[in-house]
Design a protein around this motif. Structure first.
Motif, mmCIF file in Angstrom:
data_model
loop_
_atom_site.group_PDB
_atom_site.id
_atom_site.type_symbol
_atom_site.label_atom_id
_atom_site.label_comp_id
_atom_site.label_asym_id
_atom_site.label_seq_id
_atom_site.Cartn_x
_atom_site.Cartn_y
_atom_site.Cartn_z
ATOM 1 N N SER A 125 4.666 0.573 -4.021
ATOM 2 C CA SER A 125 3.936 1.777 -4.430
ATOM 3 C C SER A 125 4.239 2.942 -3.497
ATOM 4 C CB SER A 125 2.429 1.514 -4.448
ATOM 5 O OG SER A 125 1.908 1.445 -3.134
ATOM 6 N N PHE A 126 3.905 4.141 -3.982
ATOM 7 C CA PHE A 126 4.024 5.340 -3.140
ATOM 8 C C PHE A 126 3.008 6.377 -3.618
ATOM 9 C CE2 PHE A 126 6.626 6.341 -6.802
ATOM 10 C CZ PHE A 126 6.473 7.708 -7.004
ATOM 11 N N PRO A 127 2.545 7.257 -2.719
ATOM 12 C CA PRO A 127 1.675 8.358 -3.146
ATOM 13 C C PRO A 127 2.494 9.409 -3.899
ATOM 14 C CG PRO A 127 1.451 7.895 -0.782
ATOM 15 C CD PRO A 127 2.691 7.211 -1.257
ATOM 16 N N ALA A 128 1.976 9.895 -5.009
ATOM 17 C CA ALA A 128 2.681 10.948 -5.746
ATOM 18 C C ALA A 128 2.959 12.139 -4.846
ATOM 19 C CB ALA A 128 1.851 11.374 -6.954
ATOM 20 N N LEU A 129 2.053 12.411 -3.899
ATOM 21 C CA LEU A 129 2.211 13.571 -3.015
ATOM 22 C C LEU A 129 3.404 13.456 -2.082
ATOM 23 C CD1 LEU A 129 -1.537 14.173 -2.077
ATOM 24 C CD2 LEU A 129 -0.089 15.675 -3.463
ATOM 25 N N ASN A 130 3.985 12.272 -1.957
ATOM 26 C CA ASN A 130 5.158 12.128 -1.086
ATOM 27 C C ASN A 130 6.387 12.825 -1.652
ATOM 28 O OD1 ASN A 130 3.665 10.656 0.687
ATOM 29 N ND2 ASN A 130 4.904 8.800 0.590
ATOM 30 N N ALA A 131 6.423 13.003 -2.954
ATOM 31 C CA ALA A 131 7.559 13.679 -3.588
ATOM 32 C C ALA A 131 7.348 15.182 -3.445
ATOM 33 C CB ALA A 131 7.658 13.291 -5.058
ATOM 34 N N ARG A 132 8.132 15.812 -2.581
ATOM 35 C CA ARG A 132 7.990 17.244 -2.288
ATOM 36 C C ARG A 132 9.341 17.934 -2.390
ATOM 37 N NH1 ARG A 132 3.172 18.343 0.779
ATOM 38 N NH2 ARG A 132 1.947 16.456 0.989
ATOM 39 N N PRO A 133 9.435 19.049 -3.164
ATOM 40 C CA PRO A 133 8.372 19.674 -3.944
ATOM 41 C C PRO A 133 7.953 18.810 -5.127
ATOM 42 C CG PRO A 133 10.471 20.652 -4.506
ATOM 43 C CD PRO A 133 10.739 19.723 -3.354
ATOM 44 N N ALA A 161 0.821 -1.207 0.000
ATOM 45 C CA ALA A 161 0.000 0.000 0.000
ATOM 46 C C ALA A 161 0.857 1.261 0.000
ATOM 47 C CB ALA A 161 -0.922 -0.007 1.212
ATOM 48 N N PRO A 162 0.411 2.287 -0.716
ATOM 49 C CA PRO A 162 1.112 3.580 -0.695
ATOM 50 C C PRO A 162 0.785 4.329 0.587
ATOM 51 C CG PRO A 162 -0.843 3.712 -2.083
ATOM 52 C CD PRO A 162 -0.755 2.292 -1.614
ATOM 53 N N MET A 163 1.794 4.635 1.372
ATOM 54 C CA MET A 163 1.581 5.270 2.674
ATOM 55 C C MET A 163 2.108 6.698 2.658
ATOM 56 S SD MET A 163 2.504 2.040 5.169
ATOM 57 C CE MET A 163 4.019 1.606 4.280
ATOM 58 N N PHE A 164 1.226 7.628 3.031
ATOM 59 C CA PHE A 164 1.587 9.048 3.025
ATOM 60 C C PHE A 164 2.799 9.278 3.913
ATOM 61 C CE2 PHE A 164 0.358 13.631 3.982
ATOM 62 C CZ PHE A 164 0.789 14.088 2.745
ATOM 63 N N ALA A 172 -0.144 16.909 10.006
ATOM 64 C CA ALA A 172 -0.989 16.007 10.780
ATOM 65 C C ALA A 172 -0.497 14.565 10.661
ATOM 66 C CB ALA A 172 -2.434 16.122 10.298
ATOM 67 N N TRP A 173 -0.186 14.136 9.452
ATOM 68 C CA TRP A 173 0.264 12.754 9.260
ATOM 69 C C TRP A 173 1.669 12.531 9.807
ATOM 70 C CZ3 TRP A 173 -2.415 8.561 7.553
ATOM 71 C CH2 TRP A 173 -3.700 8.809 7.051
ATOM 72 N N LYS A 174 2.476 13.589 9.845
ATOM 73 C CA LYS A 174 3.816 13.450 10.398
ATOM 74 C C LYS A 174 3.761 13.213 11.900
ATOM 75 C CE LYS A 174 8.192 15.940 10.916
ATOM 76 N NZ LYS A 174 8.915 17.205 10.647
ATOM 77 N N ASP A 175 2.845 13.914 12.564
ATOM 78 C CA ASP A 175 2.749 13.830 14.018
ATOM 79 C C ASP A 175 1.750 12.773 14.500
ATOM 80 O OD1 ASP A 175 4.579 15.923 14.194
ATOM 81 O OD2 ASP A 175 3.005 17.443 14.141
ATOM 82 N N ILE A 176 0.732 12.534 13.710
ATOM 83 C CA ILE A 176 -0.294 11.543 14.054
ATOM 84 C C ILE A 176 -0.059 10.329 13.171
ATOM 85 C CG2 ILE A 176 -2.739 11.080 14.282
ATOM 86 C CD1 ILE A 176 -1.728 13.314 16.102
ATOM 87 N N TRP A 177 0.240 9.210 13.774
ATOM 88 C CA TRP A 177 0.741 8.061 13.033
ATOM 89 C C TRP A 177 -0.368 7.091 12.645
ATOM 90 C CZ3 TRP A 177 4.818 7.355 17.428
ATOM 91 C CH2 TRP A 177 5.776 8.384 17.320
ATOM 92 N N GLY A 178 -0.544 6.921 11.343
ATOM 93 C CA GLY A 178 -1.512 5.968 10.845
ATOM 94 C C GLY A 178 -1.025 4.539 11.058
ATOM 95 N N ALA A 179 -1.953 3.637 11.336
ATOM 96 C CA ALA A 179 -1.610 2.216 11.516
ATOM 97 C C ALA A 179 -2.888 1.390 11.496
ATOM 98 C CB ALA A 179 -0.869 1.986 12.829
ATOM 99 N N GLY A 180 -2.773 0.158 11.013
ATOM 100 C CA GLY A 180 -3.904 -0.749 10.992
ATOM 101 C C GLY A 180 -3.943 -1.634 12.225
ATOM 102 N N GLN A 181 -5.029 -2.379 12.341
ATOM 103 C CA GLN A 181 -5.226 -3.225 13.515
ATOM 104 C C GLN A 181 -4.316 -4.451 13.534
ATOM 105 O OE1 GLN A 181 -9.410 -4.089 13.661
ATOM 106 N NE2 GLN A 181 -9.979 -1.987 14.123
#
Length: 315
Positions: free
Chosen positions: A40-48, A18-21, A272-281
């Motif tokens: 995979s990766f989200p296109a938005l991860n490439a910054r700028p 999965a592409p993870m932000f 938000a995603w940098k400080d709040i960590w997404g994770a599954g069960q």
């Protein structure tokens, strides 16, 4: 349905990573693909945004040099707040990305562009209605984001959603939701999926772009430590309770937000995603930070063992 030939090349396990932000980067994607999984990766991860061309060039070059490498994918967020979509899609078309993973809105404008160069489009869905809309748009596969998946996730049991969608759709399905080991990959196939869709397990890898504290929190957590809330992006998602508490918030008393607050790709969203960590069960099944190659080897062993045990039991 058989996995499309363009995606089955060198596939060692039926897995799309999965592409993870923020977390997914070229190092991780290349390691996943060289291990025989679709990275995979989200296109938005490439910054700028100009960095995306460099990422795609590097990934294609390194995978082309490895005859055993599997294909890769890029995730595109189709939402009005994603001001980069046209720019990022132009680059994906230029580089002929094998698989585009689309999220949120049905990819009506994306599908023809990808099909023109022979690529595939898989779309994230959390319900039958979302699946129907995606199929009307002409997608080549569905990603069922079920209860327990990391980040933005649905609430339906995979047993329910796979069964209902298989009543009318025979094409490729990737199944997401707390899949963290090889036996769960086999279980996804047994339910009727063609791929397991794995994200959280790859956060706890050497290559992942996650701080050590995040990786350790994955190891230390169990399913009960995952909070499902729309507070951070306006869309319901799963996050680690520890990171919510560290941000000075009460995970048991978060304000309610609705879809009008949705934001993807903005500076606020990234923070938000940098400080709040997404994770599954599935975090309770993760107990070590490993190099990606070692993790994939472990998944292969677990998958083979699970198959052998079923055969030995007479199933």
């Amino acid at each position: 349905m058989p996995i499309p030939a363009s995606l089955n090349s060198n596939l060692k396990l039926p897995v799309i990573c999965a592409p993870m932000f923020i977390v997914s980067n070229p190092d991780l994607v290349i390691a996943q693909c060289k291990g025989g999984l679709i990275g995979s990766f989200p296109a938005l991860n490439a910054r700028p945004k100009e960095l995306l061309d460099e990422w795609l060039t590097r990934i294609k070059s390194e995978l082309a040099a490895d005859p055993e490498a599997a294909p890769f994918a890029v995730n595109q967020i189709i939402h009005q707040s994603n001001e980069r979509l046209d720019h990022d899609m132009d680059l994906c078309v230029k580089h002929r990305v094998p698989l585009i993973i689309t999220s949120l809105r049905a990819p009506n404008e994306i599908v023809p562009r990808v099909h023109d160069y022979g690529g595939q489009v898989f779309h994230d869905v959390i319900s039958v209605r979302h699946a129907e809309k995606a199929l009307e748009a002409g997608v080549d596969g569905l990603i069922l984001v079920c209860a327990g998946a990391g980040g933005h996730a649905g609430t339906l049991s995979p047993f329910a959603l796979v069964g209902e969608i298989r009543k009318f759709y025979k094409g490729p399905i990737a199944l997401s939701g707390a899949i963290a080991n090889g036996s769960a990959i086999l279980a996804a196939q047994a339910m009727g999926a063609d791929f397991a869709y794995i994200g959280t397990r790859f956060i706890a890898t050497r290559e992942a772009n996650a701080i050590d504290g995040y990786k350790q929190a994955i190891i230390d957590s169990a399913a009960a430590d995952v909070v499902y809330t729309p507070y951070f992006t306006g869309v319901h998602g799963n996050y680690l309770k520890k990171s919510i508490v560290a941000a000075g918030l009460d995970p048991d008393d978060l304000p309610v937000k609705d879809k009008t607050s949705m934001s993807f790709g903005s500076h606020r969203d990234a923070k938000a995603w940098k400080d709040i960590w997404g994770a599954g069960q599935g975090v309770g099944n993760i107990d070590a930070v490993l190099p990606t190659a070692e993790l994939i080897a472990q998944l292969k062993r677990e998958y083979s063992t699970a198959r052998e045990q079923l055969l030995a039991a007479g199933y």
